[in-house]
Design a protein around this motif. Sequence first.
Motif, mmCIF file in Angstrom:
data_model
loop_
_atom_site.group_PDB
_atom_site.id
_atom_site.type_symbol
_atom_site.label_atom_id
_atom_site.label_comp_id
_atom_site.label_asym_id
_atom_site.label_seq_id
_atom_site.Cartn_x
_atom_site.Cartn_y
_atom_site.Cartn_z
ATOM 1 N N SER A 75 0.825 -1.211 0.000
ATOM 2 C CA SER A 75 0.000 0.000 0.000
ATOM 3 C C SER A 75 0.861 1.264 0.000
ATOM 4 O O SER A 75 0.493 2.278 -0.596
ATOM 5 N N ALA A 76 2.033 1.206 0.654
ATOM 6 C CA ALA A 76 2.892 2.390 0.729
ATOM 7 C C ALA A 76 3.888 2.461 -0.420
ATOM 8 O O ALA A 76 4.462 3.521 -0.672
ATOM 9 N N SER A 84 9.094 4.505 -2.515
ATOM 10 C CA SER A 84 9.691 5.751 -3.002
ATOM 11 C C SER A 84 9.599 6.849 -1.948
ATOM 12 O O SER A 84 8.573 7.009 -1.279
ATOM 13 N N TYR A 85 10.680 7.608 -1.827
ATOM 14 C CA TYR A 85 10.702 8.774 -0.939
ATOM 15 C C TYR A 85 10.997 10.028 -1.756
ATOM 16 O O TYR A 85 11.704 10.919 -1.298
ATOM 17 N N THR A 126 6.454 10.722 5.534
ATOM 18 C CA THR A 126 5.095 10.929 6.046
ATOM 19 C C THR A 126 4.163 9.788 5.636
ATOM 20 O O THR A 126 3.350 9.309 6.450
ATOM 21 N N HIS A 127 4.268 9.321 4.383
ATOM 22 C CA HIS A 127 3.327 8.301 3.894
ATOM 23 C C HIS A 127 3.494 6.973 4.630
ATOM 24 O O HIS A 127 2.558 6.175 4.697
ATOM 25 N N LEU A 128 4.664 6.723 5.211
ATOM 26 C CA LEU A 128 4.843 5.520 6.028
ATOM 27 C C LEU A 128 4.441 5.770 7.478
ATOM 28 O O LEU A 128 3.747 4.951 8.086
ATOM 29 N N PHE A 142 -0.752 -0.024 11.445
ATOM 30 C CA PHE A 142 0.147 -1.165 11.190
ATOM 31 C C PHE A 142 0.647 -1.792 12.477
ATOM 32 O O PHE A 142 0.764 -3.009 12.588
ATOM 33 N N SER A 143 0.955 -0.968 13.467
ATOM 34 C CA SER A 143 1.614 -1.482 14.671
ATOM 35 C C SER A 143 0.599 -1.893 15.729
ATOM 36 O O SER A 143 -0.505 -1.366 15.794
ATOM 37 N N ASP A 144 1.016 -2.847 16.565
ATOM 38 C CA ASP A 144 0.204 -3.206 17.725
ATOM 39 C C ASP A 144 0.387 -2.182 18.842
ATOM 40 O O ASP A 144 -0.525 -1.945 19.630
ATOM 41 N N ARG A 145 1.592 -1.607 18.923
ATOM 42 C CA ARG A 145 1.879 -0.562 19.904
ATOM 43 C C ARG A 145 2.740 0.497 19.233
ATOM 44 O O ARG A 145 3.625 0.179 18.444
ATOM 45 N N LEU A 146 2.488 1.738 19.587
ATOM 46 C CA LEU A 146 3.288 2.850 19.083
ATOM 47 C C LEU A 146 3.591 3.742 20.284
ATOM 48 O O LEU A 146 2.671 4.150 20.992
#
Length: 288
Positions: free
Chosen positions: A46-47, A69-70, A173-175, A182-186
């Motif tokens: 997706s990213a 891509s960045y 930013t897009h990631l 996406f993460s279980d914890r941030l």
Amino acid sequence: MHSPSPLPLVDLPVRRLTRGDLVACADLSEDRGWPRDEHRWGLLLSAGTGYGIAEPDGTGLVAACVVTSYGPRLAAVGMLLVAARHARQGIARRLMRHVMEETGSTPLALYATPEGQRLYEELGFAQVGRTERVLGRFRAEDGPAAVTTRPAAADDLQAMVRLDLPVFGIDRTHLIARLPAFSDRLRVAEEDGELTGYAALWPSGDAHVVGPLIARDTATAKALVAALAATTDRPLRADIDARHEELLGWLVERGLEPGSRTTVMTYGVADLPGDATRRFAPLTIATG
């Protein structure tokens, strides 16, 4: 009449992958002895932009990879996998050449396994660093953490992007915007109302992976890892930039064992942009 001979695999067309190819990509991971990691494939597809070669009989993929891509300054190539039954037939080289044509003058970066490193060197990539994987049951330290951390909130995202930009030298930013889902914890580290680091914990097979891990210093990185480890009973895995010897030593002291190594390689640029002193672990090691 004879039917025409099938095309050699290296001459098969490369096509763009979509999220509809998620299961086929995960099958490829499993085929090579990796965790299926449908969760990670979903993020990358997706990213980024996936490329693949389909099996002629329609039963999945011969090979796949993803390019994130960045902008014009850098693109990251990851998850380059060739089905075991088709290994050593020039397919990885074919796919990489296609990616290099597609990305044009944009510099490239990747994490190479020992098996893939020679191919990338032959294609013109140069070694600029290493990562070391650690895996195991994390043993918590006694006493309070030296650095304050807390769960990330929705309004932390802009501050995370601001913190991330000089560390990676590119706009991610897009990631980062996808990290909460996406993460279980941030988790973020904070001092006097200012973010000094952040880290995510996400599932891979029967383990939880720490990454990205961005921190002002090693003490902050340790606090983030310890706080995330306290939230899971799964084994912990991390791919740490090998320059961060103090953090690696601490993780081993805390029960994690050294595992595989990967080589950080670039093409078209002398080194990765950004500030490696604060870049402890990437979002997701995506090797080939």
